[in-house]
Scaffold this active site. Structure first.
Site, PDB file in Angstrom:
ATOM      1  N   HIS A  18       0.841  -1.204   0.000  1.00  0.00           N
ATOM      2  CA  HIS A  18       0.000   0.000   0.000  1.00  0.00           C
ATOM      3  C   HIS A  18       0.882   1.264   0.000  1.00  0.00           C
ATOM      4  CE1 HIS A  18      -3.104  -2.574   2.385  1.00  0.00           C
ATOM      5  NE2 HIS A  18      -3.633  -2.370   1.201  1.00  0.00           N
ATOM      6  N   LYS A  42     -15.975  -8.004   5.356  1.00  0.00           N
ATOM      7  CA  LYS A  42     -14.853  -8.516   6.138  1.00  0.00           C
ATOM      8  C   LYS A  42     -15.017  -8.125   7.602  1.00  0.00           C
ATOM      9  CE  LYS A  42     -11.451  -7.830   2.442  1.00  0.00           C
ATOM     10  NZ  LYS A  42     -10.270  -7.041   2.062  1.00  0.00           N
ATOM     11  N   ARG A  91      -2.797  -6.522  -8.206  1.00  0.00           N
ATOM     12  CA  ARG A  91      -1.615  -7.341  -7.948  1.00  0.00           C
ATOM     13  C   ARG A  91      -1.525  -8.526  -8.894  1.00  0.00           C
ATOM     14  NH1 ARG A  91      -3.259  -7.831  -1.861  1.00  0.00           N
ATOM     15  NH2 ARG A  91      -5.180  -7.563  -2.990  1.00  0.00           N
ATOM     16  N   SER A 129      -2.878  -7.708   3.108  1.00  0.00           N
ATOM     17  CA  SER A 129      -3.176  -7.522   4.535  1.00  0.00           C
ATOM     18  C   SER A 129      -3.626  -8.833   5.160  1.00  0.00           C
ATOM     19  CB  SER A 129      -4.280  -6.480   4.715  1.00  0.00           C
ATOM     20  OG  SER A 129      -3.881  -5.239   4.212  1.00  0.00           O
TER      21      SER A 129
HETATM   22  P1  ADP Z   1     -10.036  -3.784   0.106  1.00  0.00           P
HETATM   23  O1  ADP Z   1     -10.707  -4.419   1.259  1.00  0.00           O
HETATM   24  O2  ADP Z   1     -10.766  -2.633  -0.471  1.00  0.00           O
HETATM   25  O3  ADP Z   1      -9.536  -4.761  -0.951  1.00  0.00           O
HETATM   26  P2  ADP Z   1      -7.249  -3.489   0.891  1.00  0.00           P
HETATM   27  O4  ADP Z   1      -6.732  -2.658   2.017  1.00  0.00           O
HETATM   28  O5  ADP Z   1      -7.025  -4.959   0.981  1.00  0.00           O
HETATM   29  O6  ADP Z   1      -8.754  -3.091   0.782  1.00  0.00           O
HETATM   30  O7  ADP Z   1      -6.638  -2.977  -0.474  1.00  0.00           O
HETATM   31  C1  ADP Z   1      -6.837  -1.665  -0.924  1.00  0.00           C
HETATM   32  C2  ADP Z   1      -6.314  -1.539  -2.336  1.00  0.00           C
HETATM   33  O8  ADP Z   1      -4.908  -1.753  -2.336  1.00  0.00           O
HETATM   34  C3  ADP Z   1      -6.876  -2.571  -3.317  1.00  0.00           C
HETATM   35  O9  ADP Z   1      -7.030  -1.965  -4.581  1.00  0.00           O
HETATM   36  C4  ADP Z   1      -5.812  -3.628  -3.370  1.00  0.00           C
HETATM   37  O10 ADP Z   1      -5.826  -4.319  -4.613  1.00  0.00           O
HETATM   38  C5  ADP Z   1      -4.573  -2.762  -3.235  1.00  0.00           C
HETATM   39  N1  ADP Z   1      -3.436  -3.496  -2.693  1.00  0.00           N
HETATM   40  C6  ADP Z   1      -3.405  -4.301  -1.612  1.00  0.00           C
HETATM   41  N2  ADP Z   1      -2.170  -4.803  -1.412  1.00  0.00           N
HETATM   42  C7  ADP Z   1      -1.386  -4.287  -2.399  1.00  0.00           C
HETATM   43  C8  ADP Z   1      -0.015  -4.449  -2.775  1.00  0.00           C
HETATM   44  N3  ADP Z   1       0.799  -5.279  -2.123  1.00  0.00           N
HETATM   45  N4  ADP Z   1       0.429  -3.746  -3.837  1.00  0.00           N
HETATM   46  C9  ADP Z   1      -0.408  -2.947  -4.533  1.00  0.00           C
HETATM   47  N5  ADP Z   1      -1.702  -2.776  -4.260  1.00  0.00           N
HETATM   48  C10 ADP Z   1      -2.197  -3.440  -3.217  1.00  0.00           C
END
Ligand code: ADP
Length: 158
Positions: A18, A42, A91, A129
Protein backbone atom coordinates in the site's frame (compact mmCIF):
# COMPACT_ATOMS: atom_id res chain seq x y z
CA UNK A 1 -8.11 22.53 -10.75
CA UNK A 2 -6.29 20.34 -8.24
CA UNK A 3 -5.88 16.70 -9.22
CA UNK A 4 -7.10 14.66 -6.26
CA UNK A 5 -7.17 10.86 -6.03
CA UNK A 6 -8.88 8.68 -3.46
CA UNK A 7 -7.14 5.41 -2.58
CA UNK A 8 -9.83 3.42 -0.76
CA UNK A 9 -9.41 0.20 1.16
CA UNK A 10 -9.63 -1.61 4.47
CA UNK A 11 -5.91 -1.15 5.29
CA UNK A 12 -6.21 -3.85 7.96
CA UNK A 13 -3.27 -3.29 8.31
CA UNK A 14 -1.53 -0.91 5.90
CA UNK A 15 1.35 -2.83 4.24
CA UNK A 16 4.55 -1.96 2.39
CA UNK A 17 2.62 -2.65 -0.84
CA UNK A 18 0.00 0.00 0.00
CA UNK A 19 2.70 2.46 1.08
CA UNK A 20 4.71 2.01 -2.13
CA UNK A 21 1.59 2.62 -4.21
CA UNK A 22 0.66 5.73 -2.20
CA UNK A 23 4.20 7.12 -2.46
CA UNK A 24 4.20 6.67 -6.25
CA UNK A 25 0.68 8.09 -6.62
CA UNK A 26 1.60 11.12 -4.50
CA UNK A 27 3.99 12.15 -7.29
CA UNK A 28 1.22 12.01 -9.88
CA UNK A 29 -1.51 13.90 -8.03
CA UNK A 30 -1.72 17.17 -6.09
CA UNK A 31 -3.28 15.21 -3.26
CA UNK A 32 -3.91 11.54 -2.47
CA UNK A 33 -6.62 10.78 0.07
CA UNK A 34 -6.28 7.42 1.75
CA UNK A 35 -9.89 6.47 2.43
CA UNK A 36 -10.20 3.84 5.13
CA UNK A 37 -13.46 1.98 5.19
CA UNK A 38 -15.06 -0.73 7.22
CA UNK A 39 -15.60 -3.34 4.51
CA UNK A 40 -18.97 -4.92 5.27
CA UNK A 41 -17.85 -8.27 3.84
CA UNK A 42 -14.85 -8.52 6.14
CA UNK A 43 -14.54 -8.60 9.90
CA UNK A 44 -11.59 -6.44 10.74
CA UNK A 45 -8.63 -7.31 12.95
CA UNK A 46 -7.81 -3.68 13.78
CA UNK A 47 -10.66 -1.32 14.58
CA UNK A 48 -11.03 1.82 12.51
CA UNK A 49 -9.11 4.05 14.96
CA UNK A 50 -6.15 1.66 14.98
CA UNK A 51 -6.15 1.44 11.19
CA UNK A 52 -6.11 5.25 10.93
CA UNK A 53 -3.38 5.54 13.55
CA UNK A 54 -1.11 2.92 11.93
CA UNK A 55 -1.60 4.51 8.49
CA UNK A 56 -0.82 7.97 9.89
CA UNK A 57 2.44 6.78 11.43
CA UNK A 58 3.45 4.75 8.36
CA UNK A 59 2.77 7.63 5.95
CA UNK A 60 4.06 10.55 8.02
CA UNK A 61 6.89 11.27 5.53
CA UNK A 62 4.60 11.89 2.57
CA UNK A 63 3.37 15.49 2.42
CA UNK A 64 0.49 15.65 -0.01
CA UNK A 65 -1.67 12.94 1.48
CA UNK A 66 -4.61 12.90 3.84
CA UNK A 67 -6.03 9.96 5.76
CA UNK A 68 -9.77 9.86 6.25
CA UNK A 69 -12.31 7.21 7.11
CA UNK A 70 -15.67 6.88 5.40
CA UNK A 71 -18.74 4.69 5.50
CA UNK A 72 -20.70 6.08 2.59
CA UNK A 73 -20.75 5.05 -1.05
CA UNK A 74 -17.21 5.42 -2.42
CA UNK A 75 -18.29 7.66 -5.31
CA UNK A 76 -20.15 9.94 -2.87
CA UNK A 77 -17.07 10.15 -0.67
CA UNK A 78 -14.91 10.92 -3.73
CA UNK A 79 -17.36 13.58 -4.85
CA UNK A 80 -17.47 15.20 -1.40
CA UNK A 81 -13.66 15.38 -1.42
CA UNK A 82 -13.59 16.87 -4.95
CA UNK A 83 -11.61 13.86 -6.16
CA UNK A 84 -11.66 13.02 -9.86
CA UNK A 85 -9.96 9.66 -9.55
CA UNK A 86 -10.34 6.43 -7.56
CA UNK A 87 -7.05 4.55 -7.31
CA UNK A 88 -6.90 0.79 -6.90
CA UNK A 89 -4.03 -1.66 -6.91
CA UNK A 90 -3.95 -4.66 -9.23
CA UNK A 91 -1.62 -7.34 -7.95
CA UNK A 92 -2.60 -10.43 -9.89
CA UNK A 93 -5.19 -11.77 -12.28
CA UNK A 94 -7.17 -12.86 -9.22
CA UNK A 95 -7.71 -9.18 -8.29
CA UNK A 96 -8.99 -8.36 -11.76
CA UNK A 97 -12.51 -9.75 -11.79
CA UNK A 98 -13.62 -8.04 -8.59
CA UNK A 99 -11.86 -4.78 -9.45
CA UNK A 100 -13.34 -4.77 -12.96
CA UNK A 101 -16.84 -5.20 -11.52
CA UNK A 102 -16.27 -2.56 -8.84
CA UNK A 103 -15.00 0.03 -11.32
CA UNK A 104 -17.94 -0.68 -13.64
CA UNK A 105 -20.46 -0.17 -10.85
CA UNK A 106 -18.74 3.01 -9.68
CA UNK A 107 -18.68 4.33 -13.25
CA UNK A 108 -22.41 3.69 -13.45
CA UNK A 109 -23.04 5.45 -10.12
CA UNK A 110 -20.91 8.47 -11.04
CA UNK A 111 -19.60 8.70 -14.62
CA UNK A 112 -17.45 11.74 -13.74
CA UNK A 113 -15.10 9.74 -11.54
CA UNK A 114 -12.42 7.60 -13.21
CA UNK A 115 -10.90 4.48 -11.69
CA UNK A 116 -7.16 4.17 -12.25
CA UNK A 117 -5.24 0.96 -11.57
CA UNK A 118 -1.64 0.82 -10.48
CA UNK A 119 0.44 -2.35 -10.35
CA UNK A 120 2.72 -2.93 -7.37
CA UNK A 121 6.48 -2.80 -7.53
CA UNK A 122 7.68 -6.39 -8.06
CA UNK A 123 8.91 -6.89 -4.50
CA UNK A 124 5.47 -6.01 -3.06
CA UNK A 125 3.30 -7.96 -5.50
CA UNK A 126 2.62 -10.82 -3.10
CA UNK A 127 1.83 -8.80 0.00
CA UNK A 128 -1.75 -8.71 1.23
CA UNK A 129 -3.18 -7.52 4.53
CA UNK A 130 -4.97 -10.83 5.02
CA UNK A 131 -1.75 -12.87 4.68
CA UNK A 132 0.05 -10.48 7.03
CA UNK A 133 -2.70 -11.08 9.61
CA UNK A 134 -2.53 -14.83 9.12
CA UNK A 135 1.27 -14.96 9.50
CA UNK A 136 1.04 -12.73 12.58
CA UNK A 137 -1.54 -14.99 14.24
CA UNK A 138 0.65 -18.02 13.63
CA UNK A 139 3.69 -16.34 15.14
CA UNK A 140 5.57 -15.75 11.87
CA UNK A 141 7.88 -12.89 10.95
CA UNK A 142 6.00 -10.03 9.25
CA UNK A 143 8.86 -7.52 9.29
CA UNK A 144 9.37 -7.70 5.50
CA UNK A 145 5.75 -6.82 4.81
CA UNK A 146 4.91 -3.88 7.09
CA UNK A 147 6.87 -0.99 8.66
CA UNK A 148 8.25 -1.51 12.18
CA UNK A 149 5.63 0.84 13.66
CA UNK A 150 2.83 -1.27 12.17
CA UNK A 151 4.48 -4.52 13.26
CA UNK A 152 4.74 -3.25 16.85
CA UNK A 153 1.14 -2.05 16.83
CA UNK A 154 -0.12 -5.38 15.50
CA UNK A 155 1.84 -7.36 18.07
CA UNK A 156 0.38 -5.23 20.85
CA UNK A 157 -3.11 -6.34 19.72
CA UNK A 158 -2.40 -10.07 20.01
P1 ADP B 1 -10.04 -3.78 0.11
O1 ADP B 1 -10.71 -4.42 1.26
O2 ADP B 1 -10.77 -2.63 -0.47
O3 ADP B 1 -9.54 -4.76 -0.95
P2 ADP B 1 -7.25 -3.49 0.89
O4 ADP B 1 -6.73 -2.66 2.02
O5 ADP B 1 -7.03 -4.96 0.98
O6 ADP B 1 -8.75 -3.09 0.78
O7 ADP B 1 -6.64 -2.98 -0.47
C1 ADP B 1 -6.84 -1.66 -0.92
C2 ADP B 1 -6.31 -1.54 -2.34
O8 ADP B 1 -4.91 -1.75 -2.34
C3 ADP B 1 -6.88 -2.57 -3.32
O9 ADP B 1 -7.03 -1.96 -4.58
C4 ADP B 1 -5.81 -3.63 -3.37
O10 ADP B 1 -5.83 -4.32 -4.61
C5 ADP B 1 -4.57 -2.76 -3.24
N1 ADP B 1 -3.44 -3.50 -2.69
C6 ADP B 1 -3.40 -4.30 -1.61
N2 ADP B 1 -2.17 -4.80 -1.41
C7 ADP B 1 -1.39 -4.29 -2.40
C8 ADP B 1 -0.02 -4.45 -2.77
N3 ADP B 1 0.80 -5.28 -2.12
N4 ADP B 1 0.43 -3.75 -3.84
C9 ADP B 1 -0.41 -2.95 -4.53
N5 ADP B 1 -1.70 -2.78 -4.26
C10 ADP B 1 -2.20 -3.44 -3.22
Amino acid sequence: MKKIAIYPGSFDPITNGHIDLIRRASKLFDKVIVGITQNSKKTSFLDIDDRIQTANTALKNIDNIEILSFDTLLVDFADAQNAQVILRGLRAVSDFEYEFQLSGMNKHLNPNIETLFMTPAEQYANISSSLVREILMLGGDISAFVPKSVEDHLKSKL
